[in-house]
Write an enzyme that holds these catalytic residues in place. Structure first.
Site, mmCIF file in Angstrom:
data_model
loop_
_atom_site.group_PDB
_atom_site.id
_atom_site.type_symbol
_atom_site.label_atom_id
_atom_site.label_comp_id
_atom_site.label_asym_id
_atom_site.label_seq_id
_atom_site.Cartn_x
_atom_site.Cartn_y
_atom_site.Cartn_z
ATOM 1 N N ASP A 180 6.414 13.016 25.696
ATOM 2 C CA ASP A 180 6.789 12.714 24.327
ATOM 3 C C ASP A 180 8.303 12.688 24.379
ATOM 4 O O ASP A 180 8.943 13.741 24.485
ATOM 5 C CB ASP A 180 6.312 13.802 23.364
ATOM 6 C CG ASP A 180 6.607 13.409 21.933
ATOM 7 O OD1 ASP A 180 7.767 13.076 21.641
ATOM 8 O OD2 ASP A 180 5.678 13.404 21.109
ATOM 9 N N HIS A 181 8.887 11.501 24.340
ATOM 10 C CA HIS A 181 10.310 11.446 24.688
ATOM 11 C C HIS A 181 11.193 12.179 23.679
ATOM 12 O O HIS A 181 12.320 12.519 23.980
ATOM 13 C CB HIS A 181 10.775 10.006 24.942
ATOM 14 C CG HIS A 181 11.058 9.206 23.708
ATOM 15 N ND1 HIS A 181 10.090 8.546 23.018
ATOM 16 C CD2 HIS A 181 12.210 8.972 23.032
ATOM 17 C CE1 HIS A 181 10.628 7.931 21.978
ATOM 18 N NE2 HIS A 181 11.922 8.170 21.966
ATOM 19 N N HIS A 243 5.732 12.288 18.084
ATOM 20 C CA HIS A 243 7.125 12.750 18.000
ATOM 21 C C HIS A 243 7.389 13.703 16.833
ATOM 22 O O HIS A 243 7.968 14.773 17.005
ATOM 23 C CB HIS A 243 8.071 11.554 17.851
ATOM 24 C CG HIS A 243 7.892 10.499 18.898
ATOM 25 N ND1 HIS A 243 7.639 10.789 20.213
ATOM 26 C CD2 HIS A 243 7.943 9.140 18.836
ATOM 27 C CE1 HIS A 243 7.540 9.665 20.906
ATOM 28 N NE2 HIS A 243 7.714 8.641 20.095
HETATM 29 C C1 BG6 Z 1 8.589 5.051 20.387
HETATM 30 C C2 BG6 Z 1 7.875 4.161 19.424
HETATM 31 O O1 BG6 Z 1 7.721 6.076 20.836
HETATM 32 O O2 BG6 Z 1 9.717 5.637 19.753
HETATM 33 C C3 BG6 Z 1 8.816 3.076 18.908
HETATM 34 O O3 BG6 Z 1 6.757 3.553 20.046
HETATM 35 C C4 BG6 Z 1 10.077 3.684 18.345
HETATM 36 O O4 BG6 Z 1 8.197 2.270 17.922
HETATM 37 C C5 BG6 Z 1 10.681 4.685 19.310
HETATM 38 O O5 BG6 Z 1 11.003 2.637 18.110
HETATM 39 C C6 BG6 Z 1 11.800 5.446 18.647
HETATM 40 O O6 BG6 Z 1 12.459 6.226 19.589
HETATM 41 P P1 BG6 Z 1 13.951 6.694 19.353
HETATM 42 O O7 BG6 Z 1 14.243 7.550 20.534
HETATM 43 O O8 BG6 Z 1 14.790 5.455 19.275
HETATM 44 O O9 BG6 Z 1 13.947 7.432 18.060
#
Ligand code: BG6
Length: 489
Positions: A180-181, A243
């Protein structure tokens, strides 16, 4: 344990190696860690995908990806050449038992020393089980091979269980790294430090002092080239189930026994399991879904979601939920969670509003203190509180902000979240990855929302692209006497 050192030599086998995620995130992340001296030159990145590419053709694509997604100041020709030396390619359909497994075996066998083996699944999640089975049958899964699963893990609880089962037959749970980045973001990890390293916050972190919490992840971009994926997913599945619920867990969890993976995950899963289930009544008052209509972003006209798609759709590009956590710490404290495409600004943040002091000491009642944890951009935090107004001899109060910008504070490059996560999987360091029970508990909580929305029990609202979202979301907070952060002065 310090994570800044070089990791052991590894073989990163990426399934879905020609896809957007690999090009945009995975290759640049590994490149950056090479520039930082954390990746040994003997490491290998073995891309696999169905396209019949030669190694040199894939290396050219990899170079193009670095050119595009690495900042030009950080693009160093010599390091790029060293990086490309590590890059291999095997044309292989991982979901098919009769594909070119021999090719993969051959690349894997050419090495002079032991390598940690990591499989990264950046394909459609319904292939994860089949790829695992094939890897196992080909004898390529060693005892400590790790597997990294990209989100989404399924589209609901049932499919998530199937994926977890499918992968779990061939990989032990402690070798499964569900990404989960958001957990890879420094500012998200900082929530743990902020809460538990500072008595000031630790002491007031509960329903006794906190009135509400807002967790927002808003984006300016639309669905970009991902309409096919996105239209099957929507903001709830794409951002909230994973997230934002993870961020909520870090904000709400009890103090973990230690920072070891299972202690932190135990604390998080307790939060997920304590989320009050939304029922027939609360689903209508505590959930908002919406689609953007045409509008303007930074002066440029943009189309609405349905115009972009070219067909009707029941998919939300905006979600706002009101959640409650049934623990003594959080009794009756609303947690508002929202995420959307095509908002006015890109912002991911946590806003903690404290209860106003009940004192009658001053001529005017003090305003509420507000802590804003900026996840991105402009990483940092601000705390709004009252001081005495020096221009007022009657003890009038003045609202002021303490503001910390991490960029000013640390003067370091803010790494992309994938960088450290990719190497944590090599290190076998799972604290920033999701355990199986967490994924499943999160799906369980969002299920009634998905079901009610699927049956159209909550109308699809609308908001103009470039706005802050639909009126319905404003009303949801107004019913609690609350306002969204952008409306606070
Ligand atoms: C991803 C989603 O997991 O997270 C995308 O699939 C989204 O739709 C992205 O744009 C957002 O990541 P961050 O790090 O830019 O907030």
């Amino acid at each position: 344990m310090t994570n800044c050192h070089q990791v052991a030599p590894f073989d990163y086998v990426i399934f879905g190696a020609t896809g957007d995620l690999t090009m945009r995130k995975l290759l640049p992340a590994l490149y950056y860690r090479l520039t930082m001296g954390q990746v040994p030159d003997t490491a290998r990145i073995i891309g696999t995908a169905r396209s019949p590419l030669k190694r040199s053709e894939y290396q050219t694509r990899a170079r193009d990806a670095l050119k595009r997604f690495v900042k030009s100041d950080d693009f160093d020709e010599d390091t790029v050449d060293r990086f490309l030396e590590m890059v291999h390619y095997v044309s292989l359909d991982g979901s098919k038992p009769d594909s070119n497994w021999e090719g993969l075996r051959e690349v894997l066998s050419h090495k002079a020393e032991e390598h940690v083996r990591v499989f990264y699944y950046a394909t459609a999640p319904d292939l994860y089980g089949a790829i695992s089975k094939n890897l196992h049958q080909e004898g390529l899964v060693t005892d400590d091979s790790r597997v990294v699963l990209e989100k989404p893990i399924g589209i609901d609880l049932k499919t998530a269980e199937e994926i977890n089962e499918g992968v779990g037959q061939y990989f032990k749970e402690n070798n499964v790294f569900r990404i989960d980045h958001y957990l890879g973001k420094e500012t998200v990890q900082n929530v743990i430090a902020l809460r538990f390293a500072n008595p000031l916050f630790e002491a007031v972190w509960s329903a006794e002092h906190i009135e509400s919490v807002q967790i927002t992840a808003g984006e300016v971009v639309g669905v970009e080239g991902r309409a096919a994926y996105y239209d099957n997913s929507g903001a709830l599945r794409d951002m909230v189930q994973n997230h934002l619920l993870q961020v909520l867990c870090l904000v709400a969890m009890e103090k973990p026994a230690s920072l070891q993976a299972d202690d932190v995950r135990d604390a998080k899963v307790t939060v997920l399991k304590s989320l009050v289930p939304l029922d027939e009544k609360t689903l209508k008052t505590s959930t908002v879904r919406a689609q953007y209509t045409k509008g303007s972003i930074k002066g440029a006209k943009v189309d609405g979601y349905l115009d972009e798609l070219g067909h009707e759709s029941n998919t939300e590009t905006y979600v706002a939920l009101r959640a409650e956590i049934d623990t003594p710490r959080w009794k009756n404290v609303p947690f508002y969670i929202r995420s959307a495409k095509r908002l006015k600004a890109k912002v991911s943040e946590i806003v903690v509003t404290f209860k106003a002091s009940a004192t009658e000491l001053f001529p005017s009642r003090p305003e509420k203190n507000v802590l804003v944890i900026r996840i991105q951009p402009d990483e940092g935090l601000s705390y709004r509180f009252s001081v005495k107004n020096p221009m007022d001899d009657d003890f009038g109060l003045w609202e002021t902000d303490m503001d910390v910008s991490f960029e000013r504070e640390f003067a370091v490059r803010y790494p992309d979240a994938y960088e450290r996560l990719l190497l944590d999987a090599v290190r076998g360091y799972p604290v920033l990855f999701i355990r199986r029970d967490e994924v499943e508990a999160a799906w369980k909580w969002v299920a009634p929302v998905m079901n009610a929305w699927g049956r159209n029990e909550v109308p699809m609202a609308q908001y103009a692209a470039g706005s802050w979202g639909p009126e319905e979301a404003r009303q949801m907070l107004a019913r609690d006497g609350q306002i969204w952060h952008e409306e606070m002065e």
